[in-house]
Scaffold this motif. Structure first.
Motif, PDB file in Angstrom:
ATOM      1  N   GLU A   1       8.884  11.493  18.014  1.00  5.49           N
ATOM      2  CA  GLU A   1       8.652  10.080  17.702  1.00  5.49           C
ATOM      3  C   GLU A   1       7.239   9.856  17.181  1.00  5.49           C
ATOM      4  N   LEU A   2       6.255  10.464  17.844  1.00  3.26           N
ATOM      5  CA  LEU A   2       4.864  10.322  17.432  1.00  3.26           C
ATOM      6  C   LEU A   2       4.636  10.937  16.051  1.00  3.26           C
ATOM      7  N   VAL A   3       5.189  12.122  15.842  1.00  2.00           N
ATOM      8  CA  VAL A   3       5.018  12.820  14.561  1.00  2.00           C
ATOM      9  C   VAL A   3       5.653  12.022  13.422  1.00  2.00           C
ATOM     10  N   ASP A   4       6.836  11.485  13.674  1.00  2.00           N
ATOM     11  CA  ASP A   4       7.502  10.684  12.648  1.00  2.00           C
ATOM     12  C   ASP A   4       6.727   9.413  12.334  1.00  2.00           C
ATOM     13  N   GLN A   5       6.189   8.759  13.366  1.00  2.00           N
ATOM     14  CA  GLN A   5       5.393   7.546  13.153  1.00  2.00           C
ATOM     15  C   GLN A   5       4.123   7.867  12.377  1.00  2.00           C
ATOM     16  N   PHE A   6       3.499   8.994  12.682  1.00  2.00           N
ATOM     17  CA  PHE A   6       2.287   9.405  11.986  1.00  2.00           C
ATOM     18  C   PHE A   6       2.587   9.675  10.510  1.00  2.00           C
TER      19      PHE A   6
ATOM     20  N   GLU B   1       4.996   8.426   8.710  1.00  2.00           N
ATOM     21  CA  GLU B   1       5.287   7.144   8.065  1.00  2.00           C
ATOM     22  C   GLU B   1       3.993   6.360   7.795  1.00  2.00           C
ATOM     23  N   ALA B   2       3.087   6.356   8.766  1.00  2.00           N
ATOM     24  CA  ALA B   2       1.820   5.643   8.599  1.00  2.00           C
ATOM     25  C   ALA B   2       1.000   6.270   7.464  1.00  2.00           C
ATOM     26  N   CYS B   3       1.004   7.588   7.374  1.00  2.00           N
ATOM     27  CA  CYS B   3       0.271   8.263   6.298  1.00  2.00           C
ATOM     28  C   CYS B   3       0.880   7.919   4.939  1.00  2.00           C
ATOM     29  N   ASP B   4       2.212   7.886   4.876  1.00  2.00           N
ATOM     30  CA  ASP B   4       2.875   7.509   3.626  1.00  2.00           C
ATOM     31  C   ASP B   4       2.483   6.098   3.214  1.00  2.00           C
ATOM     32  N   LYS B   5       2.497   5.170   4.163  1.00  2.00           N
ATOM     33  CA  LYS B   5       2.135   3.776   3.867  1.00  2.00           C
ATOM     34  C   LYS B   5       0.697   3.671   3.381  1.00  2.00           C
TER      35      LYS B   5
ATOM     36  N   GLY C   1      -0.903   6.028   1.873  1.00  2.00           N
ATOM     37  CA  GLY C   1      -1.088   6.820   0.656  1.00  2.00           C
ATOM     38  C   GLY C   1      -2.034   7.986   0.844  1.00  2.00           C
ATOM     39  N   ILE C   2      -2.039   8.564   2.032  1.00  2.00           N
ATOM     40  CA  ILE C   2      -2.917   9.691   2.337  1.00  2.00           C
ATOM     41  C   ILE C   2      -2.076  10.822   2.923  1.00  2.00           C
ATOM     42  N   SER C   3      -2.469  12.054   2.646  1.00  2.00           N
ATOM     43  CA  SER C   3      -1.716  13.179   3.200  1.00  2.00           C
ATOM     44  C   SER C   3      -1.999  13.302   4.698  1.00  2.00           C
ATOM     45  N   GLN C   4      -1.056  13.867   5.406  1.00  2.00           N
ATOM     46  CA  GLN C   4      -1.235  14.053   6.838  1.00  2.00           C
ATOM     47  C   GLN C   4      -2.413  14.986   7.122  1.00  2.00           C
ATOM     48  N   ALA C   5      -2.564  16.018   6.317  1.00  2.00           N
ATOM     49  CA  ALA C   5      -3.672  16.952   6.507  1.00  2.00           C
ATOM     50  C   ALA C   5      -5.014  16.262   6.313  1.00  2.00           C
ATOM     51  N   ALA C   6      -5.108  15.404   5.308  1.00  2.00           N
ATOM     52  CA  ALA C   6      -6.363  14.689   5.053  1.00  2.00           C
ATOM     53  C   ALA C   6      -6.694  13.758   6.213  1.00  2.00           C
ATOM     54  N   GLN C   7      -5.671  13.066   6.743  1.00  2.00           N
ATOM     55  CA  GLN C   7      -5.912  12.147   7.852  1.00  2.00           C
ATOM     56  C   GLN C   7      -6.288  12.902   9.127  1.00  2.00           C
ATOM     57  N   LEU C   8      -5.626  14.014   9.390  1.00  2.00           N
ATOM     58  CA  LEU C   8      -5.973  14.816  10.567  1.00  2.00           C
ATOM     59  C   LEU C   8      -7.405  15.339  10.459  1.00  2.00           C
TER      60      LEU C   8
END
Length: 64
Positions: free
Chosen positions: A32-37, A39-43, A45-52
Motif C-alpha cells: 500500500e505504501l509503495v503504491d501510494q509513493f 502514485e504521488a511521484c507520478d502526480k 512528475g518526478i521519478s521514484q529514484a530522484a525523490q528517494l
C-alpha cells in the motif's frame, strides 16, 4: 559482471554502473505504501529514484 552470456549492452551498462558508483538496494515495504509513493511521484512528475535520493539527502543533512 553478469552471469551467463550477456549482451554487449548489458556488459557496458554494468561496467558504467560500477564506475559511477551505483548500487542496487532491496527493501521490504508494505505494498500500500509503495503504491501510494509511486502514485504521488507520478502526480509530481518526478521519478521514484530522484525523490528517494532527495529524501535521503535531506535526512542525512538533518542528522549532521
Amino acid at each position: 559482471m553478469p552471469v551467463g552470456s550477456p549482451k554487449p549492452q548489458t556488459v557496458a551498462t554494468k561496467k558504467y554502473e560500477k564506475k559511477a558508483g551505483f548500487v542496487s538496494k532491496s527493501y521490504k515495504l508494505r505494498r500500500e505504501l509503495v503504491d501510494q509513493f509511486a502514485e504521488a511521484c507520478d502526480k509530481a512528475g518526478i521519478s521514484q529514484a530522484a525523490q528517494l535520493t532527495k529524501m535521503m539527502k535531506e535526512f542525512i543533512e538533518q542528522q549532521e
